[in-house]
Motif scaffolding. Structure first.
Motif, PDB file in Angstrom:
ATOM      1  N   PRO A  86       0.822  -1.213   0.000  1.00 39.05           N
ATOM      2  CA  PRO A  86       0.000   0.000   0.000  1.00 39.05           C
ATOM      3  C   PRO A  86       0.856   1.263   0.000  1.00 39.05           C
ATOM      4  O   PRO A  86       1.692   1.428   0.888  1.00 39.05           O
ATOM      5  CB  PRO A  86      -0.804  -0.118   1.311  1.00 39.05           C
ATOM      6  CG  PRO A  86       0.016  -1.005   2.184  1.00 39.05           C
ATOM      7  CD  PRO A  86       0.861  -1.872   1.303  1.00 39.05           C
ATOM      8  N   VAL A  87       0.697   2.097  -1.001  1.00 36.72           N
ATOM      9  CA  VAL A  87       1.440   3.378  -1.048  1.00 36.72           C
ATOM     10  C   VAL A  87       0.453   4.514  -1.319  1.00 36.72           C
ATOM     11  O   VAL A  87      -0.674   4.270  -1.741  1.00 36.72           O
ATOM     12  CB  VAL A  87       2.567   3.372  -2.123  1.00 36.72           C
ATOM     13  CG1 VAL A  87       3.588   2.283  -1.828  1.00 36.72           C
ATOM     14  CG2 VAL A  87       2.024   3.232  -3.532  1.00 36.72           C
TER      15      VAL A  87
ATOM     16  N   GLY B 129       5.946   4.971   8.698  1.00 36.38           N
ATOM     17  CA  GLY B 129       5.435   4.019   7.705  1.00 36.38           C
ATOM     18  C   GLY B 129       6.115   4.227   6.363  1.00 36.38           C
ATOM     19  O   GLY B 129       5.593   4.904   5.478  1.00 36.38           O
TER      20      GLY B 129
ATOM     21  N   ALA C 148       0.320   1.708  11.303  1.00 35.67           N
ATOM     22  CA  ALA C 148      -0.186   1.294  12.614  1.00 35.67           C
ATOM     23  C   ALA C 148      -1.383   2.121  13.094  1.00 35.67           C
ATOM     24  O   ALA C 148      -1.333   2.755  14.148  1.00 35.67           O
ATOM     25  CB  ALA C 148       0.954   1.383  13.629  1.00 35.67           C
TER      26      ALA C 148
ATOM     27  N   ALA D 257       7.621   2.125  15.386  1.00 35.92           N
ATOM     28  CA  ALA D 257       7.439   3.576  15.381  1.00 35.92           C
ATOM     29  C   ALA D 257       7.168   4.139  16.776  1.00 35.92           C
ATOM     30  O   ALA D 257       7.625   5.239  17.100  1.00 35.92           O
ATOM     31  CB  ALA D 257       6.295   3.947  14.440  1.00 35.92           C
TER      32      ALA D 257
HETATM   33  N1  SAM Z   1       4.041   5.616   3.330  1.00 37.94           N
HETATM   34  C1  SAM Z   1       4.240   4.492   2.448  1.00 37.94           C
HETATM   35  C2  SAM Z   1       4.078   4.959   1.021  1.00 37.94           C
HETATM   36  O1  SAM Z   1       3.065   5.625   0.718  1.00 37.94           O
HETATM   37  O2  SAM Z   1       4.966   4.656   0.198  1.00 37.94           O
HETATM   38  C3  SAM Z   1       3.239   3.394   2.728  1.00 37.94           C
HETATM   39  C4  SAM Z   1       3.210   2.940   4.148  1.00 37.94           C
HETATM   40  S1  SAM Z   1       2.200   1.527   4.410  1.00 37.94           S
HETATM   41  C5  SAM Z   1       0.594   2.154   4.224  1.00 37.94           C
HETATM   42  C6  SAM Z   1       2.337   1.338   6.144  1.00 37.94           C
HETATM   43  C7  SAM Z   1       3.687   0.804   6.593  1.00 37.94           C
HETATM   44  O3  SAM Z   1       3.798   1.013   7.990  1.00 37.94           O
HETATM   45  C8  SAM Z   1       3.851  -0.695   6.364  1.00 37.94           C
HETATM   46  O4  SAM Z   1       4.982  -0.945   5.579  1.00 37.94           O
HETATM   47  C9  SAM Z   1       4.011  -1.266   7.769  1.00 37.94           C
HETATM   48  O5  SAM Z   1       4.943  -2.319   7.850  1.00 37.94           O
HETATM   49  C10 SAM Z   1       4.506  -0.062   8.550  1.00 37.94           C
HETATM   50  N2  SAM Z   1       4.181  -0.142   9.988  1.00 37.94           N
HETATM   51  C11 SAM Z   1       3.019  -0.552  10.544  1.00 37.94           C
HETATM   52  N3  SAM Z   1       3.081  -0.472  11.870  1.00 37.94           N
HETATM   53  C12 SAM Z   1       4.323  -0.001  12.171  1.00 37.94           C
HETATM   54  C13 SAM Z   1       4.989   0.293  13.388  1.00 37.94           C
HETATM   55  N4  SAM Z   1       4.385   0.116  14.580  1.00 37.94           N
HETATM   56  N5  SAM Z   1       6.252   0.752  13.333  1.00 37.94           N
HETATM   57  C14 SAM Z   1       6.870   0.944  12.134  1.00 37.94           C
HETATM   58  N6  SAM Z   1       6.285   0.676  10.933  1.00 37.94           N
HETATM   59  C15 SAM Z   1       5.027   0.211  10.960  1.00 37.94           C
END
Ligand code: SAM
Length: 214
Positions: free
Chosen positions: A33-34, A59, A134, A112
């Motif tokens: 997802p981006v 993220g 998250a 995070a």
């Molecule tokens: N911002 C990115 C983009 O648009 O290219 C997409 C991010 S994606 C929607 C969410 C990401 O947050 C995932 O890769 C997931 O592994 C990461 N994530 C989820 N919970 C997290 C946490 N507690 N700490 C760090 N990363 C986390």
């Protein structure tokens, strides 16, 4: 109608550099997802209007949005981005090696929740914070993010409608999604009522919230 508007708006958007088009296509093919183009428009707008020296992203996934933001930074600005899943941050690292030759992006490979507390305790401040991970943790992150934000800076939060489910009654969402549903509603209430924030919730794509620190 929404799709037609999006196609229409594409006529007025600045073209994306080739490497971002490629990473976006890779993400689509591999279910990573981006950010969509509409969310990208909002981020670009704030990066230009706030012109932050420091940007924080929560993220990273495979680095698409960090590399997107990099395109619109002022000369000496820097991005710190946080990702905890190894398979994702390994791809992000490869993308940064290829497309961030002058090291404007720092990747933190950690949960995070822990990372933002450390950044705050070390006195870091950011003009733009992009929150995209998250969702269940957003209410817990908010006080830390407000501390990390400069006055006049903005927190941009993506996907706050959780694929539209947030508008449904909590009993209409599956048990599995109920915690996220409750937490996103709590987050929306928190940012809307926060005395230190000026908040705008936009029905762009899957919901984008913008909170400017007073
Ligand atoms: N911002 C990115 C983009 O648009 O290219 C997409 C991010 S994606 C929607 C969410 C990401 O947050 C995932 O890769 C997931 O592994 C990461 N994530 C989820 N919970 C997290 C946490 N507690 N700490 C760090 N990363 C986390």
């Amino acid at each position: 109608m929404e799709e037609r508007i999006d196609v229409f708006l594409e006529l007025f958007r600045e073209p994306l550099p080739d490497h971002l088009v490629e990473i976006e296509a890779y993400a689509r093919e591999n279910n990573v997802p981006v950010i969509g183009r509409g969310t990208g428009d909002i981020i670009r707008y704030y990066l230009r209007s706030v012109a932050p020296e420091n940007v924080l992203e929560i993220g990273t996934a495979i680095g698409y949005s960090a590399l997107f933001m990099r395109e619109y930074l002022s000369v000496n600005a820097h991005i710190t981005t946080i990702e905890k899943i190894e398979s994702r941050y390994t791809l992000a690292e490869n993308n940064f090696k290829k497309y961030d030759k002058d090291n404007k992006i720092t990747l933190i490979k950690e949960d995070a929740g822990d990372a933002i507390e450390k950044l705050r305790d070390n006195g870091n401040k950011y003009g733009v914070i992009f929150l995209d991970a998250a969702k269940g943790q957003y209410p817990a992150y908010l006080p830390v993010l407000v501390d990390l934000l400069e006055t006049g800076g903005v927190i941009i939060t993506d996907n706050i409608f959780h694929n539209g489910a947030v508008i449904n009654s909590r009993y209409a969402v599956t048990q599995r999604d109920r915690t996220i549903h409750d937490r996103l509603r709590e987050y929306m209430k928190d940012i809307s009522e926060h005395e230190g924030l000026n908040t705008l919730i936009l029905p762009v794509e899957d919901g984008v919230a913008i909170c400017q620190k007073k």
